[in-house]
Design an enzyme around this catalytic site. Structure first.
Site, mmCIF file in Angstrom:
data_model
loop_
_atom_site.group_PDB
_atom_site.id
_atom_site.type_symbol
_atom_site.label_atom_id
_atom_site.label_comp_id
_atom_site.label_asym_id
_atom_site.label_seq_id
_atom_site.Cartn_x
_atom_site.Cartn_y
_atom_site.Cartn_z
ATOM 1 C CG HIS A 10 -0.135 -0.025 2.528
ATOM 2 N ND1 HIS A 10 0.429 1.105 3.086
ATOM 3 C CD2 HIS A 10 0.180 -1.052 3.353
ATOM 4 C CE1 HIS A 10 1.054 0.786 4.201
ATOM 5 N NE2 HIS A 10 0.926 -0.520 4.394
ATOM 6 C CD GLU A 83 2.155 -5.806 8.251
ATOM 7 O OE1 GLU A 83 2.411 -7.033 8.226
ATOM 8 O OE2 GLU A 83 2.818 -4.948 7.641
#
Length: 209
Positions: A10, A83
């Site tokens: 990202h 994550e």
């Protein structure tokens, strides 16, 4: 036949700029991160691919949303691409984590794959979820190219797995925001093709990566 994965980290977040540990907590993309996501989108607009997947965390969703605005693909979320959950360390800088939770932070910093952070998870647990997801996508999109927006920890763990680098060995490679890596999936195994490409960011003179 192989499945080609383009795995993207990202764009930069506000917490990235502050050095805060994010884990499952979220922070908006910074102005630079928005530019990075748009640069990925422009690059992908000329690359044919079958599907666009992303983590269900906001920073990955926003990066994928900006890509989809250029390519027209629906954004398909999967929580297994998240994550690593950092539990009690989330939201803290590394200095703050070391001061408030010295024993936990020392174990985390040591990089042991099976250490479960209180309120979070281990690196091996997160990698297992991500690999399970990618294997399913590989079987679903045989012979195709798939784009996945995920996170630095997931990418780092997959890189180590492919190259046989033990999890506890100090990291000697970068995982840059908005980086582009290619892994091929064939006969149940992943093969690293390209790592950490950021050529799409070079046109932005305000970017210092």
């Amino acid at each position: 036949m192989k499945t080609e994965f383009i795995l993207l980290r990202h764009g930069e977040t506000e917490w990235n700029t502050l050095g805060r540990l994010q884990g499952h907590r979220d922070s908006a993309l910074s102005a630079k991160g928005l530019r990075q996501a748009d640069a990925l989108a422009v690059r992908l607009a000329s690359v044919p691919f079958q599907a666009l997947y992303c983590s269900d965390l906001g920073r990955a969703r926003e990066t994928a949303r900006r890509i989809a605005a250029h390519t027209g693909h629906p954004v398909l979320e999967d929580g297994r691409l998240r994550e690593r959950g950092l539990g009690i360390l989330e939201g803290l800088t590394r200095d703050e984590a070391g001061q408030r939770h010295p024993e936990v932070f020392a174990e985390y910093a040591a990089g042991g794959p099976d250490f479960i952070i209180p309120g979070g998870e281990s690196a091996s647990q997160r990698l297992r979820h991500a690999v399970e997801c990618l294997e399913e996508l590989g079987a679903r999109h045989v012979g195709a190219r798939v784009v996945v927006v995920t996170h630095g920890g997931v990418l780092s763990s997959l890189f180590r797995r492919c190259l046989g680098i033990p999890p506890g060995v100090p990291r000697a490679f970068s995982v840059l925001n908005a980086s582009w890596s290619q892994f091929d999936y064939h006969q149940g195994a992943f093969r690293l093709v390209t790592w950490g490409d950021v050529n799409h960011l070079r046109d932005d003179s305000r970017d210092d990566t």
